[in-house]
Design an enzyme around this catalytic site. Structure first.
Site, PDB file in Angstrom:
ATOM      1  N   SER A 102      17.774 -10.658  -7.965  1.00  0.00           N
ATOM      2  CA  SER A 102      19.170 -10.266  -8.179  1.00  0.00           C
ATOM      3  C   SER A 102      19.834  -9.767  -6.897  1.00  0.00           C
ATOM      4  O   SER A 102      21.034  -9.621  -6.836  1.00  0.00           O
ATOM      5  CB  SER A 102      19.262  -9.194  -9.254  1.00  0.00           C
ATOM      6  N   CYS A 103      19.029  -9.517  -5.852  1.00  0.00           N
ATOM      7  CA  CYS A 103      19.626  -9.121  -4.573  1.00  0.00           C
ATOM      8  C   CYS A 103      20.057 -10.358  -3.807  1.00  0.00           C
ATOM      9  O   CYS A 103      19.353 -10.790  -2.901  1.00  0.00           O
ATOM     10  CB  CYS A 103      18.624  -8.354  -3.724  1.00  0.00           C
ATOM     11  N   VAL A 104      21.173 -10.994  -4.169  1.00  0.00           N
ATOM     12  CA  VAL A 104      21.639 -12.147  -3.379  1.00  0.00           C
ATOM     13  C   VAL A 104      22.894 -11.814  -2.599  1.00  0.00           C
ATOM     14  O   VAL A 104      23.730 -11.142  -3.109  1.00  0.00           O
ATOM     15  CB  VAL A 104      21.969 -13.397  -4.233  1.00  0.00           C
TER      16      VAL A 104
END
Ligand code: FAD
Lengths: 104, 409
Positions: A102-104
Site C-alpha cells: 500500500s506504500c505506493v
C-alpha cells in the site's frame, strides 16, 4: 543480494532487511529478527504477527496499519508501543513478510 | 439494447465514456454515465492555486463539455451498487440496470479520520489543497502570511498523486523566496514514509532536493491527532511537531457508495485485478482510476494508461472471451520543483523511476529523474493535454506500457 546469519544459518534479505524467501521463516527466526530490532516478543506481539501472516496468505500482501487496527484486535496506540517506529513495517519484517504494498 | 453504466464522470469515467462511445455500435449499446456534480475540476491545478499561479477559473469546466453525443447523462448521487442484481440505485430514485459496469468514483480526502484535523483551525490555520475550497482558502492565507513554521503532513498512504506533497513544498520554497520572506519561513515535510518518496531511487534524488532547498524532512511520522490549542501535530508514538500553519494531506478513501455496496476494502477502494482491471469476483464489472486498490500511483496519467487496457479487455469480455490485455502499473508524473523547473518520473509495478530521456530514448525532450526547465514546460503543457486530449479519450504520445528504452539502469 545480502544475507544475514540467523541461528547459524545464512538467510537472504532485501535492502530493508526483510526475508526474501518466505520459507526461511519460523517462530525461532521471528524471535531473532525481533531481537535485532530490540523487541522481546510477547503474546500480544504474536497475535499481531499471526494476524499478519494470515492476511498475507489470503491476499498476498501484508496488511496496512489501518487494516491491522480494524481487524487484528489491537488498537493503533498499542500497535505503536508493541512495534516502536512503525508497526506495519516492523511487524511485517518480524512476520517474515515484505512491507505492505500500500506504500505506493 | 445492451447497457453499459459508468459511475463517476471525473478523469477516468469521462475518458472511458469517450473511448467506448466511439467504438460501441449505437444501435446495440446504450451508455449511461452518472455523477453528482456538474463541474469538472482539473485537480492537478489545485497544486498551483495556493501560490497564486492558477486561480479558480483555470481549473474548472462544465463536465458536459466533454461528453460525446449519444449517451445518457444522469446527475445524481449514487446510493448503492447492487452487484448481485446487476443494477445501480440512485439518490434521485431511479434504478439503472446494467449488463456491464465501469466504476470510476475516484478517491477523496477524509479529514475526519484524524482526531482534531477538522477542528476549529480547519481552513483557518489548518488547510488541505486536495479540494478547491482548501486550495483557495490557503491562497488567501499565504497572501498575508508573514512567516513561521509551515508543516506539510501526509496522514496516511496511499494518497492520490503521491508526488503532489513534495511539489507543494518545492513551490512553497520558491514562492516564499519570491516574496522575500524565505528566511522567516521554516518548511517541514512530515511523512509516514521512511524517506521523501516511496520508490528508493526517486526517494534519494528527491530527498537531496529537500536538503538543497533547506526543507526539513521528518520521516516515519504517523499522525494520531492535531492539537488545535497548542498548534502541534502528535504521532502515535508521541512525537510532536509545532506549526504556525499546517498543510495536511488527509487520509484518502474511496467514496462511501463503495462501502455501502459492500465492494470495498478498509479504505473503500475496490479490490481489482491488477492486470485485467476487472473487479475481483465479478465478470461484468471493471474498475479504473483512483477507485481501484491497485498498487500503482493514483494519477490522471495512470487512468489514461489503464483506459487503453480496459478498452481492449472490455471488447474481449463482451465477445465472451477472456480479457487478454495486461496493465503493468505504468505511471508518468511531472514533479514541479520550483523556480521554473521540474523533474519527470516514469515507472510501473516492477520498475522504479530511473534516470534517462523521455519519451524518445537519448533525445527527450524530457529528462527522467533530473531537474530541467523542459520538464516544467511538460507539466504546464499537461493541462492543455488534459482538457483537449486526455479527457476526450484521444491517443497521447506515450505508450500505455512502460518502456525501458531511454532509461539508464
Ligand atoms: C492536488 C492534486 C494534484 C494532482 N496532480 C496530478 C498530476 O500532476 N498528474 C496526474 O496525472 N494526476 C494528478 N492528480 C491526480 C488526478 O487528478 C486523479 O488521479 C484523477 O483525477 C483520477 O481520476 P478518477 O476519474 O479516478 O477520479 P475523479 O476525477 O476524482 O472522479 C471521480 C468522480 O466520481 C464522482 N463520484 C464519486 N462518488 C460518487 C457518488 N456516490 N455519486 C455520484 N458521483 C460520485 C465524483 O463527483 C467525481 O466526479 C492530482 C490530484 C490532486 C488532488
Amino acid at each position: 543480494m545480502a544475507t544475514v546469519e540467523i541461528l547459524g544459518k545464512q538467510i537472504e534479505v532485501d535492502s530493508d532487511g526483510c526475508l526474501v524467501n518466505l520459507s526461511d521463516w519460523n517462530k525461532e527466526v521471528a524471535v531473532e529478527i525481533a531481537k535485532s530490532e530490540g523487541i522481546e516478543l510477547t503474546e500480544k506481539h504474536w497475535q499481531v504477527i499471526e494476524f499478519m501472516r494470515k492476511v498475507y496468505e489470503e491476499t498476498g500482501d501484508a496488511p496496512s496499519i489501518r487494516k491491522l487496527t480494524k481487524q487484528s484486535g489491537v488498537d493503533t496506540k498499542e500497535l505503536y508501543s508493541l512495534f516502536p517506529g512503525g508497526p506495519a513495517k516492523k511487524a511485517a519484517k518480524i512476520a517474515g513478510l515484505s512491507k505492505p504494498k500500500s506504500c505506493v | 439494447m445492451k447497457k453499459l453504466v459508468i459511475l463517476g464522470a471525473g478523469t477516468a469515467g469521462t475518458l472511458m465514456l469517450n473511448k467506448l462511445r466511439g467504438i460501441l455500435d449505437k444501435s446495440e449499446w446504450n451508455i449511461t454515465i452518472v455523477d453528482m456534480y456538474e463541474t469538472h475540476y482539473y485537480q492537478p491545478g489545485f497544486l498551483f492555486i495556493p501560490f497564486g499561479i492558477y486561480n479558480k477559473k483555470d481549473v474548472i469546466k462544465p463536465k458536459r463539455d466533454f461528453f460525446p453525443n449519444g449517451v445518457d447523462v444522469v446527475m445524481s448521487q449514487i446510493s448503492k451498487i447492487e452487484a448481485d442484481k446487476n443494477r445501480v440505485l440512485l439518490e434521485n430514485g431511479s434504478v439503472l440496470p446494467y449488463d456491464y459496469l465501469i466504476i470510476a468514483t475516484g478517491t477523496k480526502i477524509n479529514p475526519e479520520e484524524t482526531e482534531g484535523l477538522k477542528g476549529k483551525l480547519w481552513h483557518k490555520e489548518v488547510f488541505d489543497f486536495y479540494t478547491i475550497e482548501g486550495a483557495l482558502a490557503l491562497a488567501n492565507y499565504f497572501k498575508y502570511w508573514e512567516g513561521g513554521d509551515m508543516v506539510l503532513n501526509i496522514a496516511e498512504m496511499p494518497i492520490k498523486c503521491p508526488v503532489a506533497p513534495l511539489e507543494f513544498v518545492f513551490l512553497a520554497d520558491w514562492y516564499f523566496t519570491e516574496r522575500g520572506i524565505r528566511d522567516k519561513v521554516n518548511i517541514h515535510f512530515v511523512t509516514p514514509l521512511s524517506g521523501a518518496f516511496t520508490k528508493p531511487r526517486a526517494s534519494s534524488v528527491l530527498g537531496d532536493f529537500l536538503e538543497k532547498k533547506n526543507i526539513n524532512l521528518i520521516p516515519d511520522f504517523s499522525i494520531a491527532k492535531v492539537d488545535n490549542e497548542n498548534k502541534k501535530i502528535i504521532s502515535w508514538d508521541e512525537k510532536e511537531v509545532n506549526f504556525d500553519v499546517l498543510v495536511s494531506i488527509p487520509t484518502n478513501m474511496g467514496d462511501e457508495v463503495i462501502a455501502r455496496s459492500g465492494l470495498g476494502d478498509e479504505l473503500n477502494f475496490v479490490p481489482t485485478d491488477k492486470e485485467t482491471l476487472m473487479a475481483e469476483g465479478y465478470d461484468n464489472i471493471f474498475v479504473i482510476g483512483d477507485a481501484t486498490n491497485l498498487p500503482s500511483s493514483k494519477a490522471g496519467s495512470v487512468a489514461h494508461f489503464e483506459s487503453e487496457i480496459l478498452t481492449e479487455n472490455f471488447l474481449d469480455v463482451i465477445d465472451g472471451r477472456k480479457p487478454r490485455a495486461k496493465f503493468d502499473g505504468h505511471a508518468n508524473c511531472f514533479i514541479e520543483s520550483g523556480f521554473g523547473k521540474g523533474v519527470l518520473i516514469d515507472f510501473n509495478y516492477t520498475t522504479e523511476p530511473l534516470p534517462g530521456k523521455f519519451p524518445l530514448p537519448g533525445i527527450g525532450p524530457f529528462s527522467l529523474l533530473e531537474e530541467t526547465k523542459m520538464n516544467h514546460y511538460g507539466k504546464i503543457m499537461f493541462r492543455w493535454m488534459y482538457w483537449n486530449q486526455l479527457l476526450k479519450g484521444l491517443e497521447l504520445p506515450i505508450e500505455s506500457h512502460m518502456t525501458m528504452a531511454g532509461k539508464r539502469v
